[in-house]
Each structure stands twice: as C-alpha cells, then as structure tokens.
Design a protein around this motif. Structure first.
Motif, mmCIF file in Angstrom:
data_model
loop_
_atom_site.group_PDB
_atom_site.id
_atom_site.type_symbol
_atom_site.label_atom_id
_atom_site.label_comp_id
_atom_site.label_asym_id
_atom_site.label_seq_id
_atom_site.Cartn_x
_atom_site.Cartn_y
_atom_site.Cartn_z
ATOM 1 N N THR A 96 -68.046 -27.070 1.497
ATOM 2 C CA THR A 96 -67.021 -27.249 0.464
ATOM 3 C C THR A 96 -66.339 -25.919 0.184
ATOM 4 O OG1 THR A 96 -68.419 -26.756 -1.450
ATOM 5 C CG2 THR A 96 -68.434 -29.038 -0.641
ATOM 6 N N TRP A 97 -65.126 -25.999 -0.338
ATOM 7 C CA TRP A 97 -64.403 -24.770 -0.670
ATOM 8 C C TRP A 97 -65.066 -24.047 -1.840
ATOM 9 C CZ3 TRP A 97 -62.296 -23.210 3.271
ATOM 10 C CH2 TRP A 97 -61.525 -24.012 4.110
ATOM 11 N N GLU A 98 -65.707 -24.798 -2.712
ATOM 12 C CA GLU A 98 -66.426 -24.155 -3.815
ATOM 13 C C GLU A 98 -67.560 -23.297 -3.273
ATOM 14 O OE1 GLU A 98 -68.214 -25.108 -8.205
ATOM 15 O OE2 GLU A 98 -67.637 -26.779 -6.930
ATOM 16 N N GLU A 99 -68.245 -23.783 -2.255
ATOM 17 C CA GLU A 99 -69.304 -22.982 -1.628
ATOM 18 C C GLU A 99 -68.728 -21.717 -0.988
ATOM 19 O OE1 GLU A 99 -72.566 -25.244 0.499
ATOM 20 O OE2 GLU A 99 -71.100 -26.848 0.167
ATOM 21 N N VAL A 100 -67.572 -21.836 -0.376
ATOM 22 C CA VAL A 100 -66.913 -20.664 0.208
ATOM 23 C C VAL A 100 -66.593 -19.655 -0.895
ATOM 24 C CG1 VAL A 100 -64.879 -19.815 1.441
ATOM 25 C CG2 VAL A 100 -65.954 -21.955 2.149
ATOM 26 N N ALA A 101 -66.030 -20.142 -1.997
ATOM 27 C CA ALA A 101 -65.639 -19.254 -3.095
ATOM 28 C C ALA A 101 -66.837 -18.517 -3.680
ATOM 29 C CB ALA A 101 -64.931 -20.055 -4.189
ATOM 30 N N ARG A 102 -67.982 -19.179 -3.708
ATOM 31 C CA ARG A 102 -69.173 -18.588 -4.329
ATOM 32 C C ARG A 102 -70.053 -17.811 -3.348
ATOM 33 N NH1 ARG A 102 -68.933 -20.740 -9.325
ATOM 34 N NH2 ARG A 102 -68.132 -22.840 -9.570
ATOM 35 N N ALA A 103 -69.730 -17.892 -2.074
ATOM 36 C CA ALA A 103 -70.546 -17.234 -1.048
ATOM 37 C C ALA A 103 -70.379 -15.715 -1.098
ATOM 38 C CB ALA A 103 -70.149 -17.745 0.336
ATOM 39 N N PRO A 104 -71.429 -14.998 -0.704
ATOM 40 C CA PRO A 104 -71.294 -13.542 -0.586
ATOM 41 C C PRO A 104 -70.233 -13.193 0.460
ATOM 42 C CG PRO A 104 -73.605 -14.214 -0.420
ATOM 43 C CD PRO A 104 -72.772 -15.462 -0.379
ATOM 44 N N LEU A 105 -69.480 -12.172 0.190
ATOM 45 C CA LEU A 105 -68.405 -11.749 1.097
ATOM 46 C C LEU A 105 -68.937 -11.504 2.506
ATOM 47 C CD1 LEU A 105 -65.383 -11.213 1.060
ATOM 48 C CD2 LEU A 105 -65.884 -8.829 0.502
ATOM 49 N N SER A 106 -70.113 -10.919 2.619
ATOM 50 C CA SER A 106 -70.689 -10.625 3.943
ATOM 51 C C SER A 106 -70.938 -11.900 4.750
ATOM 52 C CB SER A 106 -71.984 -9.825 3.798
ATOM 53 O OG SER A 106 -72.945 -10.575 3.079
ATOM 54 N N GLU A 107 -71.319 -12.990 4.067
ATOM 55 C CA GLU A 107 -71.541 -14.262 4.768
ATOM 56 C C GLU A 107 -70.227 -14.873 5.252
ATOM 57 O OE1 GLU A 107 -74.551 -15.624 5.627
ATOM 58 O OE2 GLU A 107 -75.274 -13.683 4.933
ATOM 59 N N LEU A 108 -69.182 -14.740 4.444
ATOM 60 C CA LEU A 108 -67.861 -15.223 4.874
ATOM 61 C C LEU A 108 -67.374 -14.420 6.067
ATOM 62 C CD1 LEU A 108 -65.983 -15.768 1.503
ATOM 63 C CD2 LEU A 108 -67.227 -17.429 2.891
ATOM 64 N N GLN A 109 -67.563 -13.114 6.016
ATOM 65 C CA GLN A 109 -67.139 -12.264 7.119
ATOM 66 C C GLN A 109 -67.846 -12.654 8.408
ATOM 67 O OE1 GLN A 109 -67.966 -8.378 5.528
ATOM 68 N NE2 GLN A 109 -65.971 -8.234 4.501
ATOM 69 N N GLY A 137 -49.660 -27.512 -11.264
ATOM 70 C CA GLY A 137 -49.773 -28.571 -10.257
ATOM 71 C C GLY A 137 -50.444 -28.103 -8.985
ATOM 72 N N LEU A 138 -51.147 -26.977 -9.059
ATOM 73 C CA LEU A 138 -51.817 -26.443 -7.874
ATOM 74 C C LEU A 138 -53.285 -26.829 -7.832
ATOM 75 C CD1 LEU A 138 -50.327 -22.839 -7.937
ATOM 76 C CD2 LEU A 138 -49.609 -24.753 -6.521
ATOM 77 N N GLY A 139 -53.742 -27.571 -8.821
ATOM 78 C CA GLY A 139 -55.137 -27.971 -8.853
ATOM 79 C C GLY A 139 -55.488 -28.751 -7.593
ATOM 80 N N VAL A 140 -56.582 -28.381 -6.995
ATOM 81 C CA VAL A 140 -57.018 -29.044 -5.770
ATOM 82 C C VAL A 140 -58.500 -29.365 -5.888
ATOM 83 C CG1 VAL A 140 -55.328 -27.947 -4.270
ATOM 84 C CG2 VAL A 140 -57.504 -26.839 -4.665
ATOM 85 N N ASP A 141 -58.943 -30.282 -5.062
ATOM 86 C CA ASP A 141 -60.353 -30.626 -5.024
ATOM 87 C C ASP A 141 -61.051 -29.626 -4.127
ATOM 88 O OD1 ASP A 141 -62.835 -31.776 -4.900
ATOM 89 O OD2 ASP A 141 -62.185 -33.490 -3.697
ATOM 90 N N LEU A 142 -61.842 -28.756 -4.713
ATOM 91 C CA LEU A 142 -62.533 -27.745 -3.931
ATOM 92 C C LEU A 142 -63.777 -28.310 -3.242
ATOM 93 C CD1 LEU A 142 -62.272 -24.652 -6.278
ATOM 94 C CD2 LEU A 142 -60.953 -25.151 -4.241
ATOM 95 N N GLY A 143 -64.079 -29.547 -3.541
ATOM 96 C CA GLY A 143 -65.266 -30.153 -2.945
ATOM 97 C C GLY A 143 -65.100 -30.500 -1.488
ATOM 98 N N GLY A 144 -63.875 -30.671 -1.010
ATOM 99 C CA GLY A 144 -63.691 -31.133 0.366
ATOM 100 C C GLY A 144 -63.056 -30.160 1.187
ATOM 101 N N ARG A 196 -54.124 -32.482 7.408
ATOM 102 C CA ARG A 196 -55.108 -31.804 6.572
ATOM 103 C C ARG A 196 -54.636 -31.765 5.137
ATOM 104 N NH1 ARG A 196 -55.044 -28.849 11.268
ATOM 105 N NH2 ARG A 196 -57.049 -28.697 12.281
ATOM 106 N N LYS A 197 -55.585 -31.595 4.248
ATOM 107 C CA LYS A 197 -55.253 -31.389 2.843
ATOM 108 C C LYS A 197 -54.563 -30.029 2.734
ATOM 109 C CE LYS A 197 -59.213 -34.008 1.224
ATOM 110 N NZ LYS A 197 -60.523 -33.927 0.555
ATOM 111 N N PRO A 198 -53.706 -29.866 1.733
ATOM 112 C CA PRO A 198 -52.954 -28.607 1.609
ATOM 113 C C PRO A 198 -53.831 -27.352 1.570
ATOM 114 C CG PRO A 198 -52.023 -30.261 0.163
ATOM 115 C CD PRO A 198 -53.275 -30.854 0.736
ATOM 116 N N LEU A 199 -54.936 -27.385 0.841
ATOM 117 C CA LEU A 199 -55.793 -26.196 0.779
ATOM 118 C C LEU A 199 -56.430 -25.923 2.137
ATOM 119 C CD1 LEU A 199 -56.920 -23.892 -0.885
ATOM 120 C CD2 LEU A 199 -58.790 -25.394 -1.578
ATOM 121 N N ASP A 200 -56.861 -26.961 2.836
ATOM 122 C CA ASP A 200 -57.410 -26.792 4.186
ATOM 123 C C ASP A 200 -56.380 -26.113 5.089
ATOM 124 O OD1 ASP A 200 -59.430 -28.337 3.081
ATOM 125 O OD2 ASP A 200 -59.168 -30.030 4.441
#
Length: 109
Positions: free
Chosen positions: A56-69, A102-109, A23-27
């Motif tokens: 995508t991780w960007e969608e996770v970051a922008r999602a309402p907390l209740s939806e992630l929960q 150097g922690l930049g990651v592709d949040l798209g995947g 897996r990618k490091p962020l995954d």
C-alpha cells in the motif's frame, strides 16, 4: 475530394486511439517519477519491487527511507526518487489541504 479520400485511408490504417486509464492517478504519478532518466525495463523492475515490498502507499510513506531506496535501486537515482516519493505520499497522508483541493486519494491501494 482527394483530401477526404486521403483522410479516410489514413483513418482506416491509423484509427483514432482510445484512451483508457490503466492505473489510479497516484499509481501513475509514482510510476512517472520512477521512470525519470531510466528505461522501461528498469522502471518496471523498480516499481514492481516497491509494490512487492510495500503493498500500500501508506506502507511506502511510513517505510524507512533506506528500505525505499533498496526497493527503487533498479530504477537508478534511487536516493532522490525515494525521498521524492516519500514527500509526495506524506503530503497526501498528513496535509488536509490535499483533500480540500480534491487531491485526496486512497493510499491503501
């Protein structure tokens, strides 16, 4: 001599495992967070539900907390895990220091 023989037998039956990044490091980081205090079946269910709902991780970051929960509920401690995941992802999205270190990651995947 005996030690060498024993080592060769051990190597025959227990070869050195090869490490491969699956897996990618962020995954892997998010999966590890989800796995805390739960079994692998529940971890997989929560992670897969999260990725189905938010591809995508960007969608996770922008999602309402209740939806992630809701998505993380099978993994237990879903309220805390959702908050931590959101904080981690927002760090990558909104902190230029992450890219500078150097922690930049592709949040798209």
């Amino acid at each position: 001599r005996k030690v060498k023989h024993i080592i060769s037998l051990l190597n025959k039956y227990y070869p050195t495992p090869s490490w491969q990044r699956k897996r990618k490091p962020l995954d892997q980081l998010i999966l590890t967070l989800i796995s805390q205090n739960t079994n692998w079946r529940n971890t997989s269910a929560a992670y897969n539900q999260l990725r189905r709902n938010f591809p995508t991780w960007e969608e996770v970051a922008r999602a309402p907390l209740s939806e992630l929960q809701k998505a993380l509920r099978p993994g237990g401690l879903y309220r805390q895990k959702a908050r931590y995941i959101k904080e981690i992802l927002n760090l990558f999205l909104y902190t230029s220091d992450a890219a500078d270190e150097g922690l930049g990651v592709d949040l798209g995947g």
